[in-house]
Design a protein around this motif. Structure first.
Motif, mmCIF file in Angstrom:
data_model
loop_
_atom_site.group_PDB
_atom_site.id
_atom_site.type_symbol
_atom_site.label_atom_id
_atom_site.label_comp_id
_atom_site.label_asym_id
_atom_site.label_seq_id
_atom_site.Cartn_x
_atom_site.Cartn_y
_atom_site.Cartn_z
ATOM 1 N N ALA B 47 0.832 -1.209 0.000
ATOM 2 C CA ALA B 47 0.000 0.000 0.000
ATOM 3 C C ALA B 47 0.867 1.259 0.000
ATOM 4 C CB ALA B 47 -0.924 -0.005 1.208
ATOM 5 N N LEU B 48 1.998 1.173 0.665
ATOM 6 C CA LEU B 48 2.907 2.328 0.708
ATOM 7 C C LEU B 48 4.338 1.829 0.626
ATOM 8 C CD1 LEU B 48 1.383 4.447 3.632
ATOM 9 C CD2 LEU B 48 1.422 5.091 1.222
ATOM 10 N N THR B 73 -4.340 4.930 4.074
ATOM 11 C CA THR B 73 -3.428 4.098 4.863
ATOM 12 C C THR B 73 -2.432 4.975 5.614
ATOM 13 O OG1 THR B 73 -3.638 2.335 3.237
ATOM 14 C CG2 THR B 73 -1.762 2.210 4.734
ATOM 15 N N LEU B 74 -1.878 5.977 4.911
ATOM 16 C CA LEU B 74 -0.894 6.862 5.541
ATOM 17 C C LEU B 74 -1.532 7.608 6.717
ATOM 18 C CD1 LEU B 74 1.945 7.955 5.540
ATOM 19 C CD2 LEU B 74 1.299 9.609 3.780
ATOM 20 N N LEU B 75 -2.768 8.063 6.520
ATOM 21 C CA LEU B 75 -3.464 8.772 7.592
ATOM 22 C C LEU B 75 -3.687 7.842 8.789
ATOM 23 C CD1 LEU B 75 -5.090 11.661 7.820
ATOM 24 C CD2 LEU B 75 -7.038 10.124 7.936
ATOM 25 N N ARG B 76 -4.071 6.612 8.494
ATOM 26 C CA ARG B 76 -4.331 5.653 9.579
ATOM 27 C C ARG B 76 -3.048 5.267 10.308
ATOM 28 N NH1 ARG B 76 -9.509 3.426 9.276
ATOM 29 N NH2 ARG B 76 -8.901 1.550 10.378
ATOM 30 N N ASP B 80 -2.314 5.863 14.301
ATOM 31 C CA ASP B 80 -2.092 4.624 15.052
ATOM 32 C C ASP B 80 -3.311 3.694 14.994
ATOM 33 O OD1 ASP B 80 -0.524 2.850 16.679
ATOM 34 O OD2 ASP B 80 -1.765 3.411 18.378
ATOM 35 N N LEU B 81 -4.077 3.805 13.915
ATOM 36 C CA LEU B 81 -5.128 2.805 13.685
ATOM 37 C C LEU B 81 -4.539 1.636 12.895
ATOM 38 C CD1 LEU B 81 -8.123 5.181 12.816
ATOM 39 C CD2 LEU B 81 -7.684 3.997 14.973
ATOM 40 N N LEU B 82 -3.310 1.839 12.373
ATOM 41 C CA LEU B 82 -2.537 0.805 11.692
ATOM 42 C C LEU B 82 -1.089 0.981 12.118
ATOM 43 C CD1 LEU B 82 -3.615 0.918 7.911
ATOM 44 C CD2 LEU B 82 -3.934 -0.998 9.470
ATOM 45 N N GLN B 83 -0.301 -0.104 12.026
ATOM 46 C CA GLN B 83 1.127 0.013 12.325
ATOM 47 C C GLN B 83 1.920 -0.317 11.067
ATOM 48 O OE1 GLN B 83 -1.046 -1.651 14.643
ATOM 49 N NE2 GLN B 83 -1.169 0.384 15.525
#
Lengths: 255, 278
Positions: B47-48, B73-76, B80-83
């Motif tokens: 994704a990134l 994805t970058l925002l999340r 810290d909704l994603l690592q």
């Protein structure tokens, strides 16, 4: 508003028409029934008012069992849904097991469960409990878990604890489903209680009243019990609807 | 639609435009990659890939790109909704998790995520309850926030009684209620019609002007990104990566007329040309 009146008046007039046809013995002529096979409404009312005290006592016996079983069944069903939500790994298995109970016909379950409990009351409560668990477990599990997109993310972004997520998000989100389950369970509980009485050795209750009087050929008295059963069912259902309207007035179903 | 109430409250300081290029680094993104494993055992999705970015304090920055470019994805990751799979994100020297646990983020999602069972006031109140704020303090703060987004008269209404644009403004009020240091917005206006969207963009700039927060704004709309931002980060898909960072030097405060200036169109053209592999 006009639609609302129409929605009440039309079914009501249909009901009155049917009762009038029944009273005028048109149904008997149409289907070839003899009077003792289908007592006419005025006769049923007369019999009921003569035996009203006994009918009320029998009704309360059944309703007591049905309500106690309903409450226990709903609580167990809800707890199973909560466990399945908070501990998905093994909780979900419990949910599946409970849901399977729903597939067992009451007429099969009732005679078996009547052997487990000594008193007629215990038998009734047992059967009703089993019948009510499934609908509550499945419905409330859906309510606890069908959250709006991003609703969990929102709570997570505020570092909310599991407890806060449960009480501020899952539980209120679940309320409409709980009411749906109760509305399914109220008629089911009455039916299960009556069926339990059919099979039990008990000598009171609506189910016993219907069975015993029809067996003895006292058709009008048997029908009196059917009238009482219907009335109780309708009253309980209306009560739930009134509570529901107050409790979840924000929900789409109540607008 | 309801007009905004612009009464100044002491808490919201006027933004000083002469000094708008603050130097403090708020968020530092170093070599961040995010790979999602494919659930059906297929190829993992990148994704990134190697994203590097510095976001300044008080800056309005947009993450712009087509679907699949990894902007959400970058925002999340920042939220810290994603690592991240690899790389490092620091927010004022702290990890995103620390910042999240300290409740310093305000997030506005693609839809308003209002709780149907709570009135507008109690929706705005919700994050403050989670912070354990006192009731009197909460009530005052809710009033202030609803005033800020021009919905004071709707406090006792339920969400379903409000239009989509009004609901999203409640979402913004709720995000700002806990005085977050960083406002993260994930395509907040994408579900709205063009008229409402342009209105809310102006409203958002006005609120940003008053609150002086760092805003990270995800969008797939080029004109929206140019109109709002100090800087536009252009992301390209397959794999998601930063393909350009464009400074937007349009004067502030910006209004509807700003959209019709040649400079505005130049920026849009420049950004449109910077996409790769779409």
């Amino acid at each position: 508003m006009k639609d609302k009146i129409k929605n009440i008046v039309l079914p009501a007039s249909f009901g009155i028409l049917m009762i009038a046809l029944w009273e005028g013995r048109m149904i008997h002529k149409l289907l070839g029934f003899k009077p003792f096979q289908l007592p006419i409404p005025s006769e049923i009312i007369k019999t009921l008012s003569k035996n009203f005290n006994k009918a009320i006592i029998d009704t309360l016996t059944t309703v007591n069992g049905a309500l106690v079983g309903l409450v226990i069944g709903c609580i167990i069903g809800f707890l199973v849904a909560v466990i399945a939500t908070q501990f998905p790994k093994w909780g979900y298995t419990g949910l599946t097991v409970i849901a399977t109970f729903n597939a067992i016909p009451i007429v099969a379950l009732s005679p078996i469960m009547n052997r487990w409990f000594e008193s007629g009351f215990g038998q009734k409560v047992g059967v009703v409990t089993v019948v009510c668990m499934g609908a509550m477990a499945i419905n409330s599990y859906r309510g606890l878990n069908d959250l709006k997109p991003f609703a969990r993310d929102l709570m997570q972004s505020y570092a909310a604890s599991e407890k806060e997520v449960f009480f501020k998000l899952r539980l209120p989100n679940c309320l409409p489903s709980i009411f749906t389950a109760i509305k399914i369970n109220v008629p089911a509980a009455l039916m299960a209680a009556m069926i339990s009485e059919y099979f039990a050795a008990s000598t009171s209750g609506l189910g016993f009243g219907v069975k015993d009087n029809l067996r003895k050929g006292m058709m009008a008295m048997g029908w009196s019990y059917i009238v009482m059963a219907s009335l109780v069912g309708i009253i309980l259902y209306l009560f739930i609807i009134v509570v529901e309207r107050r409790a979840i007035k924000w929900h789409a179903s109540q607008r | 639609m309801e007009a905004f109430n612009y009464t100044d409250t002491t808490e919201f300081m006027e933004r000083d435009f002469s000094n708008s290029k603050e130097t403090g680094t708020e968020i530092k993104i170093e070599n961040v990659s995010m790979v999602f494993p494919d659930k059906n055992g297929g190829e993992p999705v990148t994704a990134l890939q190697n994203v590097n970015l510095e976001i300044k304090q008080g800056e309005f920055i947009s993450l712009l790109g087509p679907s699949g470019c990894g902007k959400t994805t970058l925002l999340r990751l920042i939220a810290d909704l994603l690592q991240p799979t690899s790389g490092n994100i620091t927010v004022r020297g702290e990890t995103p998790r620390d910042v999240r646990l300290k409740k310093k983020y305000g997030i506005v999602f693609q839809n308003p995520v209002l709780y149907d069972w709570r009135t507008i006031r109690r929706n705005v109140c919700m994050p403050m309850e989670l912070m354990g704020m006192k009731k009197s303090e909460r009530t005052a703060r809710v009033t202030k926030m609803l005033e800020l987004v021009g919905l004071l008269d709707f406090g006792k209404h339920y969400p379903y009684e409000l239009s989509g644009g009004m609901q999203q403004r409640v979402g913004i009020a709720r995000a700002l209620a806990i005085k977050p240091e960083i406002l993260l917005m994930d395509e907040p206006f994408s579900a709205l019609d063009e008229f409402t969207r342009e209105k809310l963009q102006i409203d958002l700039l006005r609120i940003w002007n008053k609150t002086n927060k760092t805003v990270i704004f995800v969008t797939h709309n080029i004109s929206e990104a140019v109109f709002l931002s100090d800087r536009v980060v252009v992301l390209s898909p397959h794999p998601g990566r930063v393909s350009a960072v464009v400074d937007i030097d349009l004067p502030r405060p910006r209004d509807m007329e700003c959209r019709q200036t040649p400079e505005f169109f130049d920026y849009m053209t420049k950004i449109r040309n910077s996409f790769e592999g779409v």
